[in-house]
Design a protein around this motif. Structure first.
Motif, short mmCIF file in Angstrom:
data_model
loop_
_atom_site.label_atom_id
_atom_site.label_comp_id
_atom_site.label_asym_id
_atom_site.label_seq_id
_atom_site.Cartn_x
_atom_site.Cartn_y
_atom_site.Cartn_z
N MET A 1 1.01 -1.20 0.04
CA MET A 1 -0.05 0.13 0.01
C MET A 1 0.71 1.20 -0.05
SD MET A 1 -3.15 -1.03 0.18
CE MET A 1 -4.14 0.17 0.46
N ILE A 2 0.34 2.44 -0.73
CA ILE A 2 1.25 3.66 -0.72
C ILE A 2 0.78 4.25 0.60
CG2 ILE A 2 1.12 5.82 -1.92
CD1 ILE A 2 0.48 4.23 -4.35
N ARG A 3 1.83 4.63 1.38
CA ARG A 3 1.40 5.45 2.85
C ARG A 3 2.25 6.92 2.72
NH1 ARG A 3 1.05 0.08 4.15
NH2 ARG A 3 -1.23 -0.40 5.52
N THR A 4 3.28 6.81 1.93
CA THR A 4 4.19 7.83 1.74
C THR A 4 4.57 8.44 0.39
OG1 THR A 4 6.34 6.60 1.47
CG2 THR A 4 5.16 7.06 4.00
N LYS A 5 4.97 9.56 0.34
CA LYS A 5 5.43 10.10 -1.00
C LYS A 5 6.49 9.31 -1.58
CE LYS A 5 8.26 13.63 -1.67
NZ LYS A 5 9.01 15.04 -1.67
N ASP A 6 7.08 8.45 -0.73
CA ASP A 6 8.17 7.80 -1.35
C ASP A 6 7.59 6.51 -2.00
OD1 ASP A 6 10.48 9.61 -1.02
OD2 ASP A 6 11.16 8.63 0.96
N ASP A 7 6.79 5.95 -1.26
CA ASP A 7 6.05 4.78 -1.67
C ASP A 7 5.46 5.21 -2.96
OD1 ASP A 7 6.51 3.57 0.51
OD2 ASP A 7 4.35 3.80 1.52
N LEU A 8 4.77 6.29 -3.18
CA LEU A 8 4.24 6.74 -4.70
C LEU A 8 5.26 6.66 -5.60
CD1 LEU A 8 1.84 7.30 -6.32
CD2 LEU A 8 1.83 9.89 -5.38
N ALA A 9 6.21 7.33 -5.27
CA ALA A 9 7.41 7.36 -6.20
C ALA A 9 7.88 6.11 -6.61
CB ALA A 9 8.63 8.48 -5.71
N ALA A 10 8.12 5.29 -5.76
CA ALA A 10 8.46 3.74 -6.22
C ALA A 10 7.57 3.26 -7.04
CB ALA A 10 8.63 3.09 -4.76
N MET A 11 6.25 3.38 -6.84
CA MET A 11 5.13 2.65 -7.71
C MET A 11 5.32 3.38 -8.98
SD MET A 11 1.16 2.18 -7.24
CE MET A 11 1.43 0.32 -6.27
N ILE A 12 5.50 4.63 -8.90
CA ILE A 12 5.54 5.28 -10.57
C ILE A 12 6.73 4.65 -11.13
CG2 ILE A 12 6.04 7.42 -11.57
CD1 ILE A 12 4.38 8.69 -9.13
N ARG A 13 7.70 4.56 -10.42
CA ARG A 13 9.15 4.12 -11.18
C ARG A 13 8.84 2.50 -11.61
NH1 ARG A 13 11.71 6.63 -6.82
NH2 ARG A 13 12.79 8.62 -7.36
N GLN A 14 7.93 1.93 -10.92
CA GLN A 14 7.92 0.27 -11.21
C GLN A 14 6.92 0.38 -12.47
OE1 GLN A 14 5.74 -1.89 -8.02
NE2 GLN A 14 5.94 -3.79 -9.52
N VAL A 15 6.01 0.97 -12.47
CA VAL A 15 4.98 0.78 -13.61
C VAL A 15 5.28 1.62 -14.63
CG1 VAL A 15 2.14 1.02 -13.88
CG2 VAL A 15 3.07 0.21 -11.76
N GLY A 16 5.71 2.79 -14.57
CA GLY A 16 6.17 3.64 -15.54
C GLY A 16 5.18 4.63 -15.96
N ILE A 17 3.78 4.17 -16.22
CA ILE A 17 2.73 4.98 -16.49
C ILE A 17 1.74 4.63 -15.38
CG2 ILE A 17 1.21 5.63 -18.32
CD1 ILE A 17 3.11 4.87 -20.57
N LEU A 18 1.42 5.62 -14.54
CA LEU A 18 0.43 5.14 -13.63
C LEU A 18 -0.79 6.30 -13.58
CD1 LEU A 18 0.00 3.57 -11.04
CD2 LEU A 18 1.17 5.15 -9.69
N PRO A 19 -1.86 5.96 -13.70
CA PRO A 19 -3.01 6.89 -13.74
C PRO A 19 -3.21 7.41 -12.18
CG PRO A 19 -3.55 5.04 -15.28
CD PRO A 19 -2.40 4.84 -14.70
N PHE A 20 -3.79 8.44 -12.06
CA PHE A 20 -4.02 8.89 -10.74
C PHE A 20 -5.24 8.01 -10.10
CE2 PHE A 20 -3.38 12.56 -7.79
CZ PHE A 20 -4.05 12.08 -6.56
N PHE A 21 -6.14 8.00 -11.06
CA PHE A 21 -7.74 7.49 -10.67
C PHE A 21 -7.94 5.88 -11.21
CE2 PHE A 21 -7.90 12.22 -10.65
CZ PHE A 21 -8.08 12.52 -9.56
N THR A 22 -8.82 5.53 -10.41
CA THR A 22 -9.28 4.25 -10.84
C THR A 22 -9.86 4.28 -12.42
OG1 THR A 22 -10.06 3.63 -8.67
CG2 THR A 22 -10.98 2.33 -10.41
#
Length: 215
Positions: A1-22
């Motif tokens: 789960m994303i709990r911090t800004k760094d968590d979100l940054a890590a997911m962006i790097r992993q997925v590459g293209i990450l929509p904000f919303f469902t």
């Protein structure tokens, strides 16, 4: 789960293209992975993180997926831009008559006004209607992005509200590491590279839904 800004940054790097919303691809959004305790609470969360992540060039941020907000990592921005622009730069897009008048008007204004608030661009360009359509189209084509947000301040200097989007030309804000591609990679090849990558990081995703969202 994303709990911090760094968590979100890590997911962006992993997925590459990450929509904000469902969206129509289950699991392919930041929203679905943000921990409930940081979503719409009094503490800092994704609404506050998106500006710093864009300003620090952890990602490019803008309306990149189906006219809605998304984060793009450095690794994948050039391919997305190549696909969305059909291989053109802005000058070629204009020269071939592909840019509507209002798009040209706004781009000319942004060329002379770096890092400008969206509401000022709308006012100074004299838009009475159609502004949202134009600025969204330019983001979808990866010519314009949102590198930060600026907040209104109380008399005490405390920020409040949703934040005012700052606009910038993608090709001016991002350096060559973000924009360079092998010379002979076609827009179609860029699109297929993106699909192959997303299928790898989202193995249960429906390919047809992914293609629809990316177009």
């Amino acid at each position: 789960m994303i709990r911090t800004k760094d968590d979100l940054a890590a997911m962006i790097r992993q997925v590459g293209i990450l929509p904000f919303f469902t969206n129509s691809v289950p699991g392919w959004s930041a929203e679905e992975h943000v921990a409930p305790e940081v979503w719409f609470t009094d503490q800092e969360g994704p609404w506050e993180w998106k500006g710093p992540l864009a300003a620090e060039k952890v990602c490019a941020y803008g309306k990149f997926i189906r006219n809605r907000a998304a984060f793009i990592s450095q690794e994948w921005f050039a391919d997305l831009a190549n696909w969305r622009r059909n291989g053109y730069d802005w000058e070629g897009w204009v020269d071939d008559g592909l840019a509507p008048y209002k798009d040209r008007l706004l781009m000319e204004y942004l060329e002379g006004h770096p890092f400008v608030l969206s509401k000022y661009a709308k006012r100074e360009c004299g838009f009475s209607k159609g502004y949202d359509t134009v600025i969204t189209r330019l983001q979808m084509q990866a010519y314009v992005l949102i590198p930060d947000f600026r907040y209104s301040l109380t008399k005490e200097g405390v920020p409040y509200g949703w934040g005012n989007a700052v606009l910038e030309l993608a090709d001016r804000w991002l350096d060559n590491d973000w924009l360079a591609l092998p010379e002979r990679r076609t827009p179609e090849e860029s699109f297929e590279r993106i699909i192959v990558h997303l299928r790898a990081v989202l193995p249960h995703a429906d390919e047809g839904a992914l293609r629809k969202e990316l177009k």
